[in-house]
Design an enzyme around this catalytic site. Structure first.
Site, PDB file in Angstrom:
ATOM      1  N   ASP A 132       9.740  -9.692 -20.839  1.00 34.43           N
ATOM      2  CA  ASP A 132       8.385 -10.192 -20.608  1.00 34.43           C
ATOM      3  C   ASP A 132       8.487 -11.612 -20.065  1.00 34.43           C
ATOM      4  O   ASP A 132       9.474 -12.309 -20.313  1.00 34.43           O
ATOM      5  CB  ASP A 132       7.609 -10.252 -21.935  1.00 34.43           C
ATOM      6  CG  ASP A 132       7.134  -8.880 -22.408  1.00 34.43           C
ATOM      7  OD1 ASP A 132       7.211  -7.910 -21.639  1.00 34.43           O
ATOM      8  OD2 ASP A 132       6.683  -8.800 -23.563  1.00 34.43           O
ATOM      9  N   ARG A 182       8.517  -6.195 -12.802  1.00 37.06           N
ATOM     10  CA  ARG A 182       7.148  -5.858 -13.195  1.00 37.06           C
ATOM     11  C   ARG A 182       6.235  -6.972 -12.674  1.00 37.06           C
ATOM     12  O   ARG A 182       6.332  -8.118 -13.097  1.00 37.06           O
ATOM     13  CB  ARG A 182       7.034  -5.808 -14.718  1.00 37.06           C
ATOM     14  CG  ARG A 182       5.590  -5.633 -15.195  1.00 37.06           C
ATOM     15  CD  ARG A 182       5.430  -6.054 -16.645  1.00 37.06           C
ATOM     16  NE  ARG A 182       6.207  -5.212 -17.529  1.00 37.06           N
ATOM     17  CZ  ARG A 182       6.591  -5.591 -18.754  1.00 37.06           C
ATOM     18  NH1 ARG A 182       6.285  -6.792 -19.211  1.00 37.06           N
ATOM     19  NH2 ARG A 182       7.285  -4.783 -19.516  1.00 37.06           N
TER      20      ARG A 182
HETATM   21  C1  LIG Z   1       2.387  -3.355 -18.520  1.00 39.27           C
HETATM   22  C2  LIG Z   1       1.931  -4.777 -18.551  1.00 39.27           C
HETATM   23  C3  LIG Z   1       2.830  -5.745 -18.904  1.00 39.27           C
HETATM   24  C4  LIG Z   1       2.435  -7.086 -18.905  1.00 39.27           C
HETATM   25  N1  LIG Z   1       3.380  -8.062 -19.144  1.00 39.27           N
HETATM   26  C5  LIG Z   1       3.015  -9.350 -19.016  1.00 39.27           C
HETATM   27  C6  LIG Z   1       3.993 -10.393 -19.125  1.00 39.27           C
HETATM   28  O1  LIG Z   1       5.180 -10.163 -19.352  1.00 39.27           O
HETATM   29  N2  LIG Z   1       3.566 -11.675 -18.987  1.00 39.27           N
HETATM   30  C7  LIG Z   1       2.252 -11.992 -18.730  1.00 39.27           C
HETATM   31  O2  LIG Z   1       1.929 -13.172 -18.581  1.00 39.27           O
HETATM   32  N3  LIG Z   1       1.319 -11.021 -18.637  1.00 39.27           N
HETATM   33  C8  LIG Z   1       1.674  -9.735 -18.772  1.00 39.27           C
HETATM   34  N4  LIG Z   1       0.703  -8.745 -18.643  1.00 39.27           N
HETATM   35  C9  LIG Z   1      -0.735  -9.134 -18.621  1.00 39.27           C
HETATM   36  C10 LIG Z   1      -1.217  -9.427 -17.229  1.00 39.27           C
HETATM   37  O3  LIG Z   1      -0.624 -10.629 -16.758  1.00 39.27           O
HETATM   38  C11 LIG Z   1      -2.739  -9.575 -17.190  1.00 39.27           C
HETATM   39  O4  LIG Z   1      -3.132 -10.631 -18.021  1.00 39.27           O
HETATM   40  C12 LIG Z   1      -3.487  -8.313 -17.604  1.00 39.27           C
HETATM   41  O5  LIG Z   1      -2.846  -7.163 -17.145  1.00 39.27           O
HETATM   42  C13 LIG Z   1      -4.912  -8.317 -17.031  1.00 39.27           C
HETATM   43  O6  LIG Z   1      -4.859  -8.387 -15.631  1.00 39.27           O
HETATM   44  P1  LIG Z   1      -5.270  -7.157 -14.662  1.00 39.27           P
HETATM   45  O7  LIG Z   1      -4.222  -7.111 -13.585  1.00 39.27           O
HETATM   46  O8  LIG Z   1      -5.369  -5.922 -15.443  1.00 39.27           O
HETATM   47  O9  LIG Z   1      -6.583  -7.620 -13.959  1.00 39.27           O
HETATM   48  P2  LIG Z   1      -7.979  -8.154 -14.520  1.00 39.27           P
HETATM   49  O10 LIG Z   1      -8.600  -8.850 -13.354  1.00 39.27           O
HETATM   50  O11 LIG Z   1      -7.825  -8.894 -15.797  1.00 39.27           O
HETATM   51  O12 LIG Z   1      -8.771  -6.817 -14.854  1.00 39.27           O
HETATM   52  C14 LIG Z   1      -9.129  -5.848 -13.882  1.00 39.27           C
HETATM   53  C15 LIG Z   1      -9.952  -4.755 -14.546  1.00 39.27           C
HETATM   54  O13 LIG Z   1      -9.168  -4.041 -15.501  1.00 39.27           O
HETATM   55  C16 LIG Z   1      -9.903  -3.778 -16.688  1.00 39.27           C
HETATM   56  N5  LIG Z   1      -9.318  -4.550 -17.829  1.00 39.27           N
HETATM   57  C17 LIG Z   1      -8.423  -5.564 -17.726  1.00 39.27           C
HETATM   58  N6  LIG Z   1      -8.061  -6.038 -18.955  1.00 39.27           N
HETATM   59  C18 LIG Z   1      -8.755  -5.325 -19.851  1.00 39.27           C
HETATM   60  C19 LIG Z   1      -8.812  -5.331 -21.278  1.00 39.27           C
HETATM   61  N7  LIG Z   1      -8.079  -6.197 -22.022  1.00 39.27           N
HETATM   62  N8  LIG Z   1      -9.635  -4.449 -21.888  1.00 39.27           N
HETATM   63  C20 LIG Z   1     -10.337  -3.557 -21.142  1.00 39.27           C
HETATM   64  N9  LIG Z   1     -10.326  -3.506 -19.785  1.00 39.27           N
HETATM   65  C21 LIG Z   1      -9.556  -4.358 -19.142  1.00 39.27           C
HETATM   66  C22 LIG Z   1     -11.318  -4.174 -16.378  1.00 39.27           C
HETATM   67  O14 LIG Z   1     -11.977  -3.088 -15.813  1.00 39.27           O
HETATM   68  C23 LIG Z   1     -11.142  -5.267 -15.343  1.00 39.27           C
HETATM   69  O15 LIG Z   1     -12.261  -5.448 -14.526  1.00 39.27           O
HETATM   70  C24 LIG Z   1       1.096  -7.427 -18.586  1.00 39.27           C
HETATM   71  C25 LIG Z   1       0.198  -6.437 -18.219  1.00 39.27           C
HETATM   72  C26 LIG Z   1       0.596  -5.120 -18.183  1.00 39.27           C
HETATM   73  C27 LIG Z   1      -0.390  -4.096 -17.741  1.00 39.27           C
END
Ligand SMILES: Cc1cc2nc3c(=O)[nH]c(=O)nc-3n(C[C@H](O)[C@H](O)[C@H](O)COP(=O)(O)OP(=O)(O)OC[C@H]3O[C@@H](n4cnc5c(N)ncnc54)[C@H](O)[C@@H]3O)c2cc1C
Length: 306
Positions: A132, A182
């Site tokens: 991560d 990732r």
């Molecule tokens: C598999 C995975 C691993 C990750 N690993 C890391 C890491 O190592 N380090 C790090 O900093 N971040 C990590 N993240 C988190 C990532 O950086 C984002 O903060 C998170 O994924 C939200 O961003 P988004 O791309 O989904 O877009 P966003 O703009 O946040 O969301 C887009 C849409 O997705 C849906 N959505 C998003 N989040 C939620 C929620 N919590 N509940 C319900 N609906 C939601 C909504 O419909 C929203 O409009 C990881 C995410 C994933 C999926």
């Protein structure tokens, strides 16, 4: 604004005590966390695998403060990997590691040694490890540790955060053969000097990074719930002629489960990030910060204790 307030609260031990003991927190936690034990993690992994989903398991815990805690985090992962292999759940399941749980903040050498031991256990179990990415003070160290790990365990992967201005260059460095990256937007509060602040800027950076990874020779892992970015990921897969075994989508446990299954039905590889354990506070707060609609739960959690 609300996002930075919640992320600041994620670092407060006083608010942690309030939230951790509030009854309503439990229902919010259940939505995003598999449970407290490895048995819970195995049960959820089995259910997801039965639906055709792949899994990456995260034993919750970060910012470990002493060597004893770091050793115990390492041992938890090694036992988990043995249990996954014993249950026939590898290679469908891999593990996600936070180096700060392994001592990175006070002893980088120790964190590397522990991570190498987990990679060895993953190899023996027939699966892989993804590091991560945490806040920007750890990015250089995490990339250095990854490079060392890949000398012995070439399939070790890492998360890169599109909100950091440096990430396009990191993607270029890590787009070579065998490299597993990732790509996510980034979940921490970072200063303007090093990170894009506006959602549009972060999204544009995500697409630039995605283009680099999908046109490269590595194995891109598209970690997002964002419908526009998922559509762009599907488009780039066609454009760069990547079959479903040469990249994957990733989403968090409890977030957009119907979309996860839709992508599986379309023939894509989809991996669900499944956290488990008792140290869920920091993880939960980052999920709340991402989605204002969930903050109502948080407010009720605080009020019910007040
Ligand atoms: C598999 C995975 C691993 C990750 N690993 C890391 C890491 O190592 N380090 C790090 O900093 N971040 C990590 N993240 C988190 C990532 O950086 C984002 O903060 C998170 O994924 C939200 O961003 P988004 O791309 O989904 O877009 P966003 O703009 O946040 O969301 C887009 C849409 O997705 C849906 N959505 C998003 N989040 C939620 C929620 N919590 N509940 C319900 N609906 C939601 C909504 O419909 C929203 O409009 C990881 C995410 C994933 C999926």
């Amino acid at each position: 604004m609300l996002r930075s307030v919640i992320l600041a609260a994620s670092r407060s031990s006083r608010i942690e005590r309030l939230v951790a003991t509030a009854p309503v927190s439990r229902s919010v936690v259940r939505r995003f966390v598999a449970g407290t034990t490895a048995a819970d993690a195995l049960r959820v992994t089995r259910d997801l695998a039965a639906d055709g989903l792949s899994v990456t398991l995260d034993h919750l815990g970060e910012d470990t403060l002493n060597p004893a805690q770091a050793t115990s985090a390492r041992d938890e992962y090694i036992a988990l990997l043995e249990a996954l292999a014993g249950a026939g759940l590898t290679p469908a399941a891999e593990v996600s590691l936070k180096l700060s749980a392994l001592g990175q903040r006070f002893d980088e050498r120790l964190a590397y040694d522990h991570a190498a031991a987990v990679c060895a256990a993953a190899t023996a179990a027939g699966t892989t490890v993804t590091l991560d990415m945490e806040d920007h003070t750890t990015t250089d160290s995490t990339c250095e540790i990854l490079a060392k790990l890949r000398q012995d365990y070439p399939s070790s992967g890492v998360a890169l955060q599109a909100y950091l201005r440096r990430t396009e260059a990191d993607c270029r460095d890590l787009a070579g053969p065998g490299s597993r990256v990732r790509l996510c937007k980034g979940a921490y509060a970072e200063p303007e000097s090093i990170a894009y602040q506006a959602k549009l800027e972060v999204d544009k950076s995500y697409v630039r990074c995605l283009n680099i990874l999908m046109s490269g020779d590595g194995y891109p892992m598209i970690a997002t719930h964002d419908p526009r970015l998922i559509a762009i990921g599907e488009d780039r897969a066609k454009w760069f002629d990547r079959s479903p075994d040469r990249f994957e989508f990733q989403m968090l446990y409890g977030v957009r489960p119907a979309e996860q299954l839709r992508l599986v039905d379309e023939g894509y590889t989809v991996r669900v990030y499944v956290p488990y354990g008792t140290q869920w506070y920091g993880y939960l707060m980052r999920r709340l910060a991402e989605r204002p609609a969930n903050v109502g739960f948080f407010a009720r959690a605080l009020r019910s204790k007040g």
